[in-house]
Design an enzyme around this catalytic site. Structure first.
Site, mmCIF file in Angstrom:
data_model
loop_
_atom_site.group_PDB
_atom_site.id
_atom_site.type_symbol
_atom_site.label_atom_id
_atom_site.label_comp_id
_atom_site.label_asym_id
_atom_site.label_seq_id
_atom_site.Cartn_x
_atom_site.Cartn_y
_atom_site.Cartn_z
ATOM 1 N N ASP A 86 -7.110 6.755 6.605
ATOM 2 C CA ASP A 86 -5.916 6.004 5.777
ATOM 3 C C ASP A 86 -4.918 6.893 5.142
ATOM 4 O O ASP A 86 -5.361 8.179 4.864
ATOM 5 C CB ASP A 86 -6.705 4.981 4.748
ATOM 6 C CG ASP A 86 -5.648 3.890 4.387
ATOM 7 O OD1 ASP A 86 -4.570 3.807 4.878
ATOM 8 O OD2 ASP A 86 -5.951 3.093 3.364
ATOM 9 N N LYS A 87 -3.810 6.442 4.529
ATOM 10 C CA LYS A 87 -2.995 7.265 3.894
ATOM 11 C C LYS A 87 -2.631 6.410 2.709
ATOM 12 O O LYS A 87 -2.565 5.281 2.822
ATOM 13 C CB LYS A 87 -1.759 7.556 4.853
ATOM 14 C CG LYS A 87 -0.388 7.730 4.138
ATOM 15 C CD LYS A 87 0.249 6.475 3.972
ATOM 16 C CE LYS A 87 1.642 6.852 3.042
ATOM 17 N NZ LYS A 87 2.278 5.864 2.658
ATOM 18 N N HIS A 88 -2.262 6.890 1.634
ATOM 19 C CA HIS A 88 -1.882 6.180 0.439
ATOM 20 C C HIS A 88 -0.685 7.104 -0.211
ATOM 21 O O HIS A 88 -0.806 8.372 -0.364
ATOM 22 C CB HIS A 88 -3.009 5.918 -0.530
ATOM 23 C CG HIS A 88 -2.537 4.555 -1.341
ATOM 24 N ND1 HIS A 88 -3.085 3.277 -0.953
ATOM 25 C CD2 HIS A 88 -2.247 4.654 -2.722
ATOM 26 C CE1 HIS A 88 -2.745 2.576 -1.882
ATOM 27 N NE2 HIS A 88 -2.141 3.307 -3.006
ATOM 28 N N SER A 89 0.221 6.243 -0.985
ATOM 29 C CA SER A 89 1.145 7.029 -1.705
ATOM 30 C C SER A 89 1.086 6.669 -3.182
ATOM 31 O O SER A 89 0.688 5.436 -3.464
ATOM 32 C CB SER A 89 2.674 6.729 -1.065
ATOM 33 O OG SER A 89 3.593 6.447 -2.292
ATOM 34 N N THR A 126 3.445 -2.017 -0.828
ATOM 35 C CA THR A 126 3.407 -2.433 0.639
ATOM 36 C C THR A 126 3.163 -3.876 0.559
ATOM 37 O O THR A 126 3.483 -4.529 1.791
ATOM 38 C CB THR A 126 2.361 -1.545 1.010
ATOM 39 O OG1 THR A 126 2.589 -0.373 0.823
ATOM 40 C CG2 THR A 126 2.291 -1.730 2.640
ATOM 41 N N ARG A 174 -1.189 -3.045 -15.596
ATOM 42 C CA ARG A 174 -0.625 -1.879 -15.756
ATOM 43 C C ARG A 174 0.925 -1.871 -15.696
ATOM 44 O O ARG A 174 1.676 -1.637 -16.116
ATOM 45 C CB ARG A 174 -1.516 -0.777 -15.034
ATOM 46 C CG ARG A 174 -2.526 -0.400 -15.412
ATOM 47 C CD ARG A 174 -3.089 0.397 -14.435
ATOM 48 N NE ARG A 174 -2.535 1.458 -14.011
ATOM 49 C CZ ARG A 174 -2.372 1.974 -12.588
ATOM 50 N NH1 ARG A 174 -2.977 1.552 -11.745
ATOM 51 N NH2 ARG A 174 -1.656 3.285 -12.520
ATOM 52 N N SER A 189 -7.334 3.853 -9.537
ATOM 53 C CA SER A 189 -6.830 2.585 -8.638
ATOM 54 C C SER A 189 -6.602 3.018 -7.252
ATOM 55 O O SER A 189 -7.030 2.165 -6.286
ATOM 56 C CB SER A 189 -5.218 2.488 -9.211
ATOM 57 O OG SER A 189 -4.687 1.643 -8.645
ATOM 58 N N LYS A 193 -9.928 1.900 -4.122
ATOM 59 C CA LYS A 193 -9.472 0.991 -2.822
ATOM 60 C C LYS A 193 -9.829 1.709 -1.592
ATOM 61 O O LYS A 193 -10.330 1.160 -0.800
ATOM 62 C CB LYS A 193 -8.071 0.824 -2.806
ATOM 63 C CG LYS A 193 -7.334 -0.051 -4.168
ATOM 64 C CD LYS A 193 -6.145 -0.642 -3.919
ATOM 65 C CE LYS A 193 -4.942 0.258 -4.262
ATOM 66 N NZ LYS A 193 -4.511 0.567 -5.527
ATOM 67 N N LYS A 194 -9.759 3.024 -1.651
ATOM 68 C CA LYS A 194 -9.929 3.884 -0.370
ATOM 69 C C LYS A 194 -11.396 3.913 -0.077
ATOM 70 O O LYS A 194 -11.960 3.948 0.965
ATOM 71 C CB LYS A 194 -9.385 5.094 -0.521
ATOM 72 C CG LYS A 194 -7.910 4.934 -0.778
ATOM 73 C CD LYS A 194 -7.116 4.389 0.441
ATOM 74 C CE LYS A 194 -5.867 3.541 0.019
ATOM 75 N NZ LYS A 194 -5.251 2.769 1.123
HETATM 76 N N1 URA Z 1 -0.669 3.151 -5.973
HETATM 77 C C1 URA Z 1 -2.017 2.399 -6.424
HETATM 78 O O1 URA Z 1 -2.613 2.025 -5.419
HETATM 79 N N2 URA Z 1 -2.236 2.612 -7.596
HETATM 80 C C2 URA Z 1 -1.457 3.208 -8.666
HETATM 81 O O2 URA Z 1 -1.781 3.154 -9.751
HETATM 82 C C3 URA Z 1 -0.216 3.985 -7.970
HETATM 83 C C4 URA Z 1 -0.085 3.825 -6.610
#
Ligand code: URA
Length: 451
Positions: A86-89, A126, A174, A189, A193-194
């Site tokens: 996976d990738k996350h920004s 997303t 937040r 955060s 999730k990851k």
């Molecule tokens: N992406 C996330 O999932 N959480 C954050 O706090 C910032 C970007």
């Protein structure tokens, strides 16, 4: 069961700069999940953490507790032997890379169970983008999720009552309390999730610049260190790319508009240069981190093949269809996604060159059009936003628009046009633009002490 007195005392401890234990953090996260922590208490905890920070241990405990707030996915039966990547920004403007990367990496033969987020502050999310596709369900049943992974190789979904529910609530609070830009809160955060997604490897895109939560390179490096340290402690293999967010990533910002832009990229109708560099850089690191290829050149060949054969586009269409959206989105994207009644060009007042862009102001402009939230529970307008965005270093005159505003009314289009024009700095002489799309790549060897 957390009791209200001790919830208050641990908020007080955080407010006064104290350090929370693993048990206290676990207790607070249980309270977020079961509702015993109120929105007011959660906001207060978020602000205390924002102001006082967290130790590396506290950040790790928060990440672990949030990851454990729901179930952990396991893909060994559904996709045996396939790397789970996976990738996350960390969040940006016009950043639709996840919509492209999930199906692209799936087309190469990996599994991508992507648990994403909604828009935070001025940045796009997303999930909000995907919900611009009528019928797309970001909280599918386990059966639908498994079917998407089996048939498309990828599924982009959200936190839910069973998947990282603690992040779902915390994230929403937040978003509307000016507490997003906190390194430990962003870290927990993202990584919670990851971890819940059952990954083998993760590539993180840490944005740097005016449209990012970390505007300076030093802040972005501090966030990267915290992400790398925390993922190492959890045992998740991770790489970080620092990438430029001094202008919107794609030349579109807004939910449905970014989906259409991603479809154009996947089908080959339009691949913007900066976007191509980002996608290729992230995909290369994902394939190497997942052990699918040994070097960057082989990775690039696999990526080109997955795009030019149309396989990546097919994976996207299949994912959308299994998760409730149109079954032929690629051919019918205009009809399916729809359009706003008003599309207004914005022109420069004088000819010149685009010297700089306030990417955050562009994100705020989209939120003001209705494309993001200002308060908990606000409904998003999927169709509004900006397209044909000018780029830094671009020559401009008074004939070619700086962008197109997509709005619900003429008055809103007019207001957004004024806002947009203020975010663009035009100069007389051609500026030298030195920013690279990919600024730095950090791996596990680059672990740094956290502030
Ligand atoms: N992406 C996330 O999932 N959480 C954050 O706090 C910032 C970007």
């Amino acid at each position: 069961m957390p009791d209200p007195d001790s919830l208050q005392s641990l908020i007080r401890l955080k407010r006064d700069g104290g350090v929370l234990s693993s048990e206290q953090i676990a207790q607070f996260v249980t309270g977020i999940t079961d509702g015993r922590v109120s929105d007011a208490q959660l906001a207060s905890f978020a602000m205390a953490t924002f102001l006082n920070g967290m130790s590396q241990d506290e950040c790790f405990f928060l990440t672990r507790s949030m990851a454990r707030s729901g179930e952990r996915l396991d893909w060994s039966q559904i996709a045996p032997g396939k790397p789970v990547l996976d990738k996350h920004s960390t969040g940006g403007v016009g950043d639709n890379a996840s919509l492209i990367l999930a199906p692209l990496i799936a087309a190469v033969g990996c599994v991508v169970p992507m648990i994403s987020g909604r828009g935070l502050g001025h940045t796009g999310g997303t999930l909000d983008k995907l919900e611009a596709i009528p019928g797309y369900n970001t909280e599918p049943s386990r059966a639908a999720l498994n079917q998407a992974i089996r048939e498309a190789g990828c599924a982009i979904i959200g936190q839910s009552q069973s998947l990282v529910p603690a992040d779902r609530r915390f994230y929403a609070v937040r978003d509307v309390t000016s507490t997003v830009e906190s390194i430990p809160l962003i870290t927990a955060s993202i990584l919670s999730k990851k971890l819940a997604a059952g990954l083998n490897a993760l590539v993180l895109d840490v944005k740097v610049g005016s449209g990012a939560f970390t505007a300076s390179r030093a802040d972005a490096r501090a966030l990267a260190s915290c992400l790398l340290n925390t993922s190492a402690e959890t045992g998740l293999s991770c790489r970080v790319l620092l990438t430029d967010m001094n202008q919107p990533m794609a030349r579109a910002a807004g939910n449905a508009l970014e989906v259409r832009n991603a479809i154009n990229f996947l089908t080959g109708d339009c691949r913007e240069t900066r976007q191509s560099k980002l996608v290729e850089g992230l995909a290369t690191q994902m394939l190497i981190a997942g052990g699918l290829v040994g070097d960057a050149e082989t990775a690039r060949n696999c990526i080109q093949k997955a795009l030019s054969s149309g396989k990546a586009a097919e994976c996207f269409e299949r994912m959308v269809s299994v998760l409730g959206g149109s079954s032929n989105l690629l051919d019918r994207s205009n009809a399916v996604l729809g359009a706003t009644p008003y599309v207004r060009p914005v022109y420069a007042q004088r000819a010149g060159w685009v010297k700089s862009i306030d990417a955050r102001a562009i994100g705020e402009c989209v939120v003001d059009l209705g494309g993001g939230r200002r308060a908990l529970g606000d409904k998003i307008d999927p169709l509004v936003g900006l397209t044909d965005l000018c780029e830094r270093g671009q020559r401009i005159d008074m004939q070619r628009p700086l962008c197109l505003v997509h709005a619900r009314s003429d008055a809103e289009a007019e207001r957004a046009a004024r806002q947009f024009a203020q975010a663009i700095n035009i100069c007389e002489d051609e500026p030298v633009i030195r920013d690279e799309v990919i600024m730095e790549i950090l791996g596990e060897d680059e672990l740094c002490p956290v502030r």
